[in-house]
Scaffold this motif. Structure first.
Motif, PDB file in Angstrom:
ATOM      1  N   ASN A 124       0.819  -1.212   0.000  1.00  0.00           N
ATOM      2  CA  ASN A 124       0.000   0.000   0.000  1.00  0.00           C
ATOM      3  C   ASN A 124       0.847   1.255   0.000  1.00  0.00           C
ATOM      4  O   ASN A 124       0.479   2.260   0.588  1.00  0.00           O
ATOM      5  CB  ASN A 124      -0.869   0.009   1.267  1.00  0.00           C
ATOM      6  N   LEU A 125       1.998   1.203  -0.637  1.00  0.00           N
ATOM      7  CA  LEU A 125       2.936   2.315  -0.579  1.00  0.00           C
ATOM      8  C   LEU A 125       2.479   3.480  -1.446  1.00  0.00           C
ATOM      9  O   LEU A 125       2.213   3.309  -2.633  1.00  0.00           O
ATOM     10  CB  LEU A 125       4.314   1.833  -1.028  1.00  0.00           C
ATOM     11  N   VAL A 126       2.401   4.678  -0.844  1.00  0.00           N
ATOM     12  CA  VAL A 126       2.015   5.888  -1.560  1.00  0.00           C
ATOM     13  C   VAL A 126       3.240   6.787  -1.749  1.00  0.00           C
ATOM     14  O   VAL A 126       3.597   7.147  -2.857  1.00  0.00           O
ATOM     15  CB  VAL A 126       0.891   6.638  -0.814  1.00  0.00           C
ATOM     16  N   THR A 127       3.897   7.100  -0.635  1.00  0.00           N
ATOM     17  CA  THR A 127       5.148   7.859  -0.756  1.00  0.00           C
ATOM     18  C   THR A 127       6.268   7.043  -0.135  1.00  0.00           C
ATOM     19  O   THR A 127       6.064   6.321   0.829  1.00  0.00           O
ATOM     20  CB  THR A 127       5.092   9.209  -0.003  1.00  0.00           C
ATOM     21  N   LEU A 128       7.449   7.199  -0.703  1.00  0.00           N
ATOM     22  CA  LEU A 128       8.602   6.462  -0.211  1.00  0.00           C
ATOM     23  C   LEU A 128       9.547   7.458   0.443  1.00  0.00           C
ATOM     24  O   LEU A 128       9.889   8.480  -0.160  1.00  0.00           O
ATOM     25  CB  LEU A 128       9.310   5.769  -1.377  1.00  0.00           C
ATOM     26  N   ASP A 129       9.939   7.170   1.637  1.00  0.00           N
ATOM     27  CA  ASP A 129      10.805   8.081   2.380  1.00  0.00           C
ATOM     28  C   ASP A 129      12.110   8.333   1.618  1.00  0.00           C
ATOM     29  O   ASP A 129      12.841   7.394   1.293  1.00  0.00           O
ATOM     30  CB  ASP A 129      11.090   7.475   3.758  1.00  0.00           C
ATOM     31  N   TYR A 130      12.366   9.621   1.343  1.00  0.00           N
ATOM     32  CA  TYR A 130      13.490   9.960   0.474  1.00  0.00           C
ATOM     33  C   TYR A 130      14.839   9.544   1.064  1.00  0.00           C
ATOM     34  O   TYR A 130      15.713   9.048   0.363  1.00  0.00           O
ATOM     35  CB  TYR A 130      13.481  11.456   0.153  1.00  0.00           C
ATOM     36  N   SER A 131      14.989   9.693   2.377  1.00  0.00           N
ATOM     37  CA  SER A 131      16.299   9.357   2.963  1.00  0.00           C
ATOM     38  C   SER A 131      16.544   7.849   2.890  1.00  0.00           C
ATOM     39  O   SER A 131      17.680   7.396   2.715  1.00  0.00           O
ATOM     40  CB  SER A 131      16.399   9.864   4.404  1.00  0.00           C
ATOM     41  N   THR A 132      15.486   7.046   2.982  1.00  0.00           N
ATOM     42  CA  THR A 132      15.652   5.590   2.829  1.00  0.00           C
ATOM     43  C   THR A 132      16.033   5.248   1.392  1.00  0.00           C
ATOM     44  O   THR A 132      16.900   4.406   1.150  1.00  0.00           O
ATOM     45  CB  THR A 132      14.365   4.858   3.246  1.00  0.00           C
ATOM     46  N   ASP A 163       9.862  -5.786 -12.729  1.00  0.00           N
ATOM     47  CA  ASP A 163       8.417  -5.700 -12.966  1.00  0.00           C
ATOM     48  C   ASP A 163       7.995  -4.286 -13.345  1.00  0.00           C
ATOM     49  O   ASP A 163       6.875  -3.875 -13.066  1.00  0.00           O
ATOM     50  CB  ASP A 163       7.651  -6.196 -11.729  1.00  0.00           C
ATOM     51  N   ILE A 164       8.890  -3.564 -14.016  1.00  0.00           N
ATOM     52  CA  ILE A 164       8.656  -2.150 -14.323  1.00  0.00           C
ATOM     53  C   ILE A 164       7.317  -1.923 -15.043  1.00  0.00           C
ATOM     54  O   ILE A 164       6.664  -0.907 -14.840  1.00  0.00           O
ATOM     55  CB  ILE A 164       9.849  -1.578 -15.150  1.00  0.00           C
ATOM     56  N   GLU A 165       6.905  -2.903 -15.838  1.00  0.00           N
ATOM     57  CA  GLU A 165       5.625  -2.795 -16.551  1.00  0.00           C
ATOM     58  C   GLU A 165       4.455  -2.533 -15.607  1.00  0.00           C
ATOM     59  O   GLU A 165       3.476  -1.893 -15.979  1.00  0.00           O
ATOM     60  CB  GLU A 165       5.325  -4.106 -17.299  1.00  0.00           C
ATOM     61  N   THR A 166       4.545  -3.065 -14.401  1.00  0.00           N
ATOM     62  CA  THR A 166       3.403  -2.957 -13.489  1.00  0.00           C
ATOM     63  C   THR A 166       3.629  -1.889 -12.415  1.00  0.00           C
ATOM     64  O   THR A 166       2.819  -1.762 -11.506  1.00  0.00           O
ATOM     65  CB  THR A 166       3.122  -4.299 -12.788  1.00  0.00           C
ATOM     66  N   VAL A 167       4.748  -1.155 -12.514  1.00  0.00           N
ATOM     67  CA  VAL A 167       4.969  -0.077 -11.540  1.00  0.00           C
ATOM     68  C   VAL A 167       4.296   1.185 -12.061  1.00  0.00           C
ATOM     69  O   VAL A 167       4.746   1.799 -13.025  1.00  0.00           O
ATOM     70  CB  VAL A 167       6.468   0.174 -11.298  1.00  0.00           C
ATOM     71  N   THR A 168       3.202   1.551 -11.439  1.00  0.00           N
ATOM     72  CA  THR A 168       2.442   2.718 -11.888  1.00  0.00           C
ATOM     73  C   THR A 168       2.301   3.679 -10.728  1.00  0.00           C
ATOM     74  O   THR A 168       2.509   3.309  -9.572  1.00  0.00           O
ATOM     75  CB  THR A 168       1.041   2.313 -12.364  1.00  0.00           C
ATOM     76  N   CYS A 169       1.943   4.897 -11.049  1.00  0.00           N
ATOM     77  CA  CYS A 169       1.692   5.859  -9.978  1.00  0.00           C
ATOM     78  C   CYS A 169       0.455   6.668 -10.311  1.00  0.00           C
ATOM     79  O   CYS A 169      -0.032   6.646 -11.446  1.00  0.00           O
ATOM     80  CB  CYS A 169       2.909   6.745  -9.767  1.00  0.00           C
ATOM     81  N   ILE A 170      -0.038   7.374  -9.328  1.00  0.00           N
ATOM     82  CA  ILE A 170      -1.293   8.094  -9.493  1.00  0.00           C
ATOM     83  C   ILE A 170      -1.011   9.584  -9.631  1.00  0.00           C
ATOM     84  O   ILE A 170      -0.231  10.160  -8.866  1.00  0.00           O
ATOM     85  CB  ILE A 170      -2.219   7.797  -8.298  1.00  0.00           C
ATOM     86  N   PRO A 218      -0.018   1.808  -4.797  1.00  0.00           N
ATOM     87  CA  PRO A 218      -0.703   3.054  -5.192  1.00  0.00           C
ATOM     88  C   PRO A 218       0.210   4.274  -5.057  1.00  0.00           C
ATOM     89  O   PRO A 218      -0.135   5.249  -4.396  1.00  0.00           O
ATOM     90  CB  PRO A 218      -1.873   3.105  -4.203  1.00  0.00           C
ATOM     91  N   LEU A 219       1.389   4.220  -5.681  1.00  0.00           N
ATOM     92  CA  LEU A 219       2.366   5.303  -5.549  1.00  0.00           C
ATOM     93  C   LEU A 219       1.824   6.630  -6.063  1.00  0.00           C
ATOM     94  O   LEU A 219       1.043   6.658  -7.005  1.00  0.00           O
ATOM     95  CB  LEU A 219       3.615   4.957  -6.365  1.00  0.00           C
ATOM     96  N   SER A 220       2.278   7.705  -5.459  1.00  0.00           N
ATOM     97  CA  SER A 220       1.964   9.033  -5.972  1.00  0.00           C
ATOM     98  C   SER A 220       3.075   9.438  -6.941  1.00  0.00           C
ATOM     99  O   SER A 220       4.250   9.224  -6.659  1.00  0.00           O
ATOM    100  CB  SER A 220       1.882  10.019  -4.802  1.00  0.00           C
ATOM    101  N   CYS A 221       2.708  10.009  -8.084  1.00  0.00           N
ATOM    102  CA  CYS A 221       3.732  10.318  -9.090  1.00  0.00           C
ATOM    103  C   CYS A 221       4.637  11.451  -8.638  1.00  0.00           C
ATOM    104  O   CYS A 221       5.847  11.370  -8.760  1.00  0.00           O
ATOM    105  CB  CYS A 221       3.077  10.723 -10.410  1.00  0.00           C
ATOM    106  N   CYS A 222       4.042  12.524  -8.124  1.00  0.00           N
ATOM    107  CA  CYS A 222       4.836  13.727  -7.914  1.00  0.00           C
ATOM    108  C   CYS A 222       5.433  13.804  -6.524  1.00  0.00           C
ATOM    109  O   CYS A 222       6.272  14.650  -6.261  1.00  0.00           O
ATOM    110  CB  CYS A 222       3.992  14.956  -8.214  1.00  0.00           C
ATOM    111  N   ARG A 223       5.007  12.930  -5.633  1.00  0.00           N
ATOM    112  CA  ARG A 223       5.593  12.980  -4.301  1.00  0.00           C
ATOM    113  C   ARG A 223       6.741  11.987  -4.150  1.00  0.00           C
ATOM    114  O   ARG A 223       7.206  11.742  -3.046  1.00  0.00           O
ATOM    115  CB  ARG A 223       4.500  12.729  -3.253  1.00  0.00           C
TER     116      ARG A 223
END
Ligand SMILES: *[C@@H]1O[C@H](CO)[C@@H](O)[C@H](O)[C@H]1NC(C)=O
Ligand SMILES: *[C@@H]1O[C@H](CO)[C@@H](O)[C@H](O)[C@H]1NC(C)=O
Ligand SMILES: *[C@@H]1O[C@H](CO)[C@@H](O)[C@H](O)[C@H]1NC(C)=O
Ligand SMILES: *[C@@H]1O[C@H](CO)[C@@H](O)[C@H](O)[C@H]1NC(C)=O
Ligand SMILES: *[C@@H]1O[C@H](CO)[C@@H](O)[C@H](O)[C@H]1NC(C)=O
Ligand SMILES: *[C@@H]1O[C@H](CO)[C@@H](O)[C@H](O)[C@H]1NC(C)=O
Length: 635
Positions: A520-528, A567-574, A545-550
């Protein structure tokens, strides 16, 4: 459809004995429609090896072989030979290897003619020639030097007493894939040197009075054997390997009393117990002191009494998987001292007992797919050499290191050589702190334990050892266990959970592959992300459910670093402006510019305003000072 016909001549000057002198190859121009009926007449002198395989030879005569007799090796595999000139090989005193496989020699045999002496032939291949009972004799009748014969893939139904009487030097007979129903008494008796006999894939129902003392390897796999009995003689049998797999035996075979058998495969039979056949005089135990490998998997064994192993002092591998064993126990210290691998997977084990100091050499234990729920909590600490333990698909619970344990639990602390532990699919509900303290695990699989509640310190103690961690399909929404201190950790599978944030990692981490698919990842911590970037090689990220701009930092990593995203084909963002999720590779900085431009304008306007205010103030101040100055000057 056969491969295109071809001709290869191999010239071996000077006898070709010395491996150091490279053989001289000569090939004739190969056209696709080259389909030779005989060797070319201009065959050079001194040819020792002739390969005419996959051609159209029908009559094998002196003429076909261009009147050469000096061959050492003749390959006539896959032709249409239905006639051989009788006596053809008589004068070929150097011919050692003759391959006549995949021809029509049954037609020749119908003429009831002998091919004549095979003076020097040591290896003869007659496989796939449509030969049936009584036909092989026409080829073998006079073959005094013959050591190896293959009759694979024919239609022989009976081995008669005289089948091999003309080839008394045989050491190796292959009869795989015939329809042998009967072997006449004494059929192999004249073969004093016979060491390997392959009778696999036939229809033999019963072997009684097995008496081939010199045989070393016997393969009876894939027959219809219900019974295997050796003669009750005290003579030493040299049999080393016996394959009885895929038969219909319901009793353990009666093996020679005086034996040196090392390898015994009775898998895929109907064994219901390890008792030897019914009759009382055969009840005496046969010692199998040399046996190293015993496979009884895929049978119907309900139990395996400890006493069964009394006479197996050298056993190293025991496979009894896929039976119906409900209880297994070794309590006698002197038993199975050399056993390294025990495979008890897919039984119905409920009880498992190992006495103190038993099984000192056991390294790998396979217990998956059983009903284990209650075990003596220190059972695995009793196995001093255990390093590989498969416990998946059971019902175990794990003890804590203090004393507030679940009542029926098993402990995994202080198992001093354990490196591999699979506990997936156990309905584990908690993983207490320090669950693996003092156990140098390299791989830990805890997948498919739905709702597993892991303590913050569940994995402490594994800092310097753990390399692989699998936590698939656990419905974890918040991983509060600290993974950042696991300095050796390289491969982490967290796929199919409910994670909303990345576990924290810092620059010391050495994660190389990470699977975050289906969370259920939306934003990924930048420092990680930054911390991961220097070691990460492979990342699975699809179905989140990644966010594109965040996640512009993540985006940068995917697009510009060496990380492979299979699996880049299935990595999408909103993205707000798109109705469908956008593939991560298609996201550009500009798509997220809307936001940035707005910010930019605000900043510019504010700066301008501030600047103007400051300028105004400055001007005002300057003017007033000037006026003051003027005033004072005039004063
Ligand atoms: C093979 O030999 C037989 C008789 O020996 C002869 O009739 C036949 O024509 C020959 N076939 C070929 C293809 O040479
Ligand atoms: C016996 O023959 C079977 C079938 O041909 C083969 O798969 C198996 O490997 C052989 N057994 C041994 C011990 O070589
Ligand atoms: C039984 O286990 C042994 C050792 O683990 C393995 O080599 C063998 O292939 C297994 N037998 C079958 C029928 O899978
Ligand atoms: C255990 O036995 C099963 C079947 O008998 C086999 O498929 C499996 O490979 C064995 N395990 C090992 C590690 O040999
Ligand atoms: C652990 O067992 C499960 C279930 O049998 C299997 O799918 C998984 O691959 C095993 N894990 C490892 C690391 O071998
Ligand atoms: C998975 O966890 C969520 C809460 O995070 C819960 O609502 C859901 O029922 C769980 N699913 C299963 C199959 O246990």
């Amino acid at each position: 459809p056969a491969a295109p016909p071809a001709l290869l001549l191999l010239l071996l000057h000077g006898g070709g004995v010395r491996a150091s002198s490279p053989p001289h190859h000569a090939s004739l121009p190969c056209r696709d429609d080259l389909s030779l009926r005989s060797a070319p007449i201009n065959l050079p002198r001194g040819v020792h090896m002739l390969d005419l395989s996959r051609n159209q030879v029908q009559n094998l005569t002196e003429e076909t072989l261009a009147y050469h007799t000096g061959f050492h090796h003749l390959n006539l595999h896959a032709n249409k030979i239905h006639f051989i000139q009788p006596g053809l090989f008589k004068d070929m005193t150097d011919l050692r290897v003759l391959d006549l496989s995949r021809n029509h020699l049954n037609v020749f045999a119908l003429s009831k003619t002998n091919i004549g002496p095979l003076t020097a032939v040591e290896s003869l291949d007659l496989s796939s020639n449509g030969l049936y009972t009584g036909m092989s004799e026409y080829f073998l009748a006079d073959s005094p030097a013959l050591e190896t014969v293959s009759l694979r893939g024919n239609s022989i139904t009976k081995i008669a007493q005289d089948t091999f009487s003309g080839s008394s030097s045989l050491t190796n007979i292959n009869l795989h894939n015939n329809v042998i129903l009967e072997i006449e008494d004494g059929a192999f008796d004249s073969l004093a040197h016979l060491t390997e006999l392959d009778l696999s894939k036939n229809s033999i129902a019963c072997i009684t009075d097995f008496n081939l003392c010199n045989l070393k390897v016997l393969n009876l796999s894939k027959n219809s054997l219900e019974l295997f009995q050796s003669t009750r003689s005290a003579e030493l049998y040299r049999l080393v390997s016996l394959d009885l797999s895929e038969n219909k035996m319901s009793h353990f075979p009666l093996l020679p009393l005086n034996n040196i058998l090392k390898y015994l495969d009775i898998s895929r039979n109907y064994l219901q117990s390890v008792e030897v056949t019914g009759s009382p005089e055969t009840k005496n135990r046969v010692f199998l002191n040399h046996l190293r490998y015993l496979d009884m998997s895929y049978n119907q064994l309900k139990s395996l009494p400890e006493s069964f192993f009394y006479c197996m002092g050298s056993l190293e591998v025991l496979n009894v998987s896929n039976n119906c064993i409900s209880s297994f126990s070794i309590t006698n210290k002197r038993l199975l001292q050399t056993v390294k691998i025990i495979n008890l997977s897919y039984n119905s084990l409920q009880t498992l007992t190992f006495g103190e100091n038993t099984l000192p050499s056991l390294e790998e234990l396979f217990l998956q797919g059983n009903d284990l729920a209650v075990l003596d909590r220190k059972i695995f600490q009793r196995l001093p050499s255990i390093n590989h333990l498969q416990l998946q698909q059971n019902n175990l619970q794990i003890c804590t290191s203090d004393h507030q344990d679940p009542p029926d639990c098993v402990s995994f602390t202080s198992i001093s050589n354990l490196h591999f532990l699979n506990l997936s699919e156990n309905s584990l509900w908690t993983l207490p702190a320090n669950a693996f303290a003092n156990t140098p695990l390299r791989l830990l699989d805890l997948s498919l334990n739905l709702g597993l509640d892991m303590d913050k310190c569940a994995l402490s103690g594994l800092e310097n050892s753990l390399v692989h961690l699998l936590l698939r399909e656990n419905n974890i929404s918040n991983l509060n266990t600290d993974l950042s201190s696991l300095r050796s950790l390289k491969h982490v599978d967290l796929s199919t959970n409910q994670l909303t944030s990345l576990p924290t990692w810092n620059k010391e981490s050495s994660i190389e592959s990470l699977n975050l698919q289906n969370n259920n990842l939306v934003t990924l911590d930048y420092s990680t992300i930054l911390a991961l970037e220097h070691s990460l090689k492979t990342l699975y990220m699809g179905s989140n459910p990644l966010s594109c701009c965040r996640n512009l930092g993540f985006l940068h990593m995917v697009q510009h670093s060496a990380v492979v995203v299979p699996d880049i084909e299935t990595v999408t963002c909103i993205h707000e402006e798109y109705s469908e999720p956008v593939n991560i590779e298609k996201v550009t900085q500009e798509m997220c510019h809307g936001l940035a431009v707005q910010n930019y304008i605000i900043v510019v306007v504010l700066t301008l305003l501030l600047g103007m205010v400051a300028l105004g103030l400055l001007l005002k101040c300057f003017q007033s000072r000037k006026r003051k100055h003027n005033r004072s000057f005039s004063a």
